[in-house]
Design a protein around this motif. Structure first.
Motif: not given
Length: 207
Positions: A23-31
């Motif tokens: 989940q954290a990695i997905d959020q960083l990809h979006k950022a």
């Protein structure tokens, strides 16, 4: 910025697991998709991928390794004098086995900001893994003193368990292992470290 903060908050409130890391990695990809020139998410992504690789919390280890290096390189290109970026990228390099590249970055991060607990912890971990136990334990202990409720506490205490265990202080090692478990009972390397120390102390049932 919001996605970057949410990524950090995900691990703080959900603990370290495959799901929370994803989940954290997905959020960083979006950022990063929203702003490819924002260095902090790139650097934090490199850190999470490297730690996920170390703790075996990612499915594709080679892909995590390669993406971590690319993200660290990109973050340093964008903000080479940010203590935050240096701390995350230096940790990523060190955790992936590139100590000679990572340690100078961590030392520079601390030079820029002596209160950067993450960089101190990463430096301590790199030293412990390379056999410099006394200085590594000192640096990691200082990181915990600076940030006693840090999201990385379970991981930090696990590495301190290894350092104290290798140095022969099994009592202190067990205390660190218990702190790791108390900090995040879902972080399985902490449980493995506790089992290792209890076995070494003859506490077979507990182990």
């Amino acid at each position: 910025w919001s996605l970057y903060q949410n990524a950090k908050g995900t691990l703080m409130f959900k603990g370290w697991s495959r799901e929370s890391l994803r989940q954290a990695i997905d959020q960083l990809h979006k950022a990063i998709e929203l702003d490819p020139n924002y260095a902090a998410p790139q650097a934090y992504l490199s850190l999470l991928l490297a730690l996920g690789h170390w703790a075996r919390l990612v499915d594709d280890l080679p892909a995590a390794h390669d993406e971590s290096i690319l993200a660290a390189d990109r973050a340093l290109e964008l903000e080479p004098d940010s203590s935050e970026v240096l701390g995350y990228a230096g940790c990523a390099y060190s955790d992936l086995g590139y100590k000679q590249r990572g340690v100078p970055l961590l030392e520079r991060a601390i030079e820029l900001d002596a209160s950067n607990a993450q960089a101190k912890a990463a430096l301590g971990a790199a030293l412990i893994v390379s056999g410099e136990l006394e200085s590594g334990i000192a640096a990691l202990s200082e990181a915990i003193r600076i940030s006693p409720k840090d999201p990385g506490l379970a991981m930090w205490a696990t590495i301190l368990t290894l350092g104290a265990g290798y140095s022969g202080d099994l009592n202190q090692a067990e205390e660190w292992a218990k702190l790791a478990f108390k900090s995040d009972s879902r972080f399985f390397p902490g449980l493995l470290a506790l089992a290792w120390i209890q076995h070494a102390r003859g506490q077979l049932e507990g182990a």
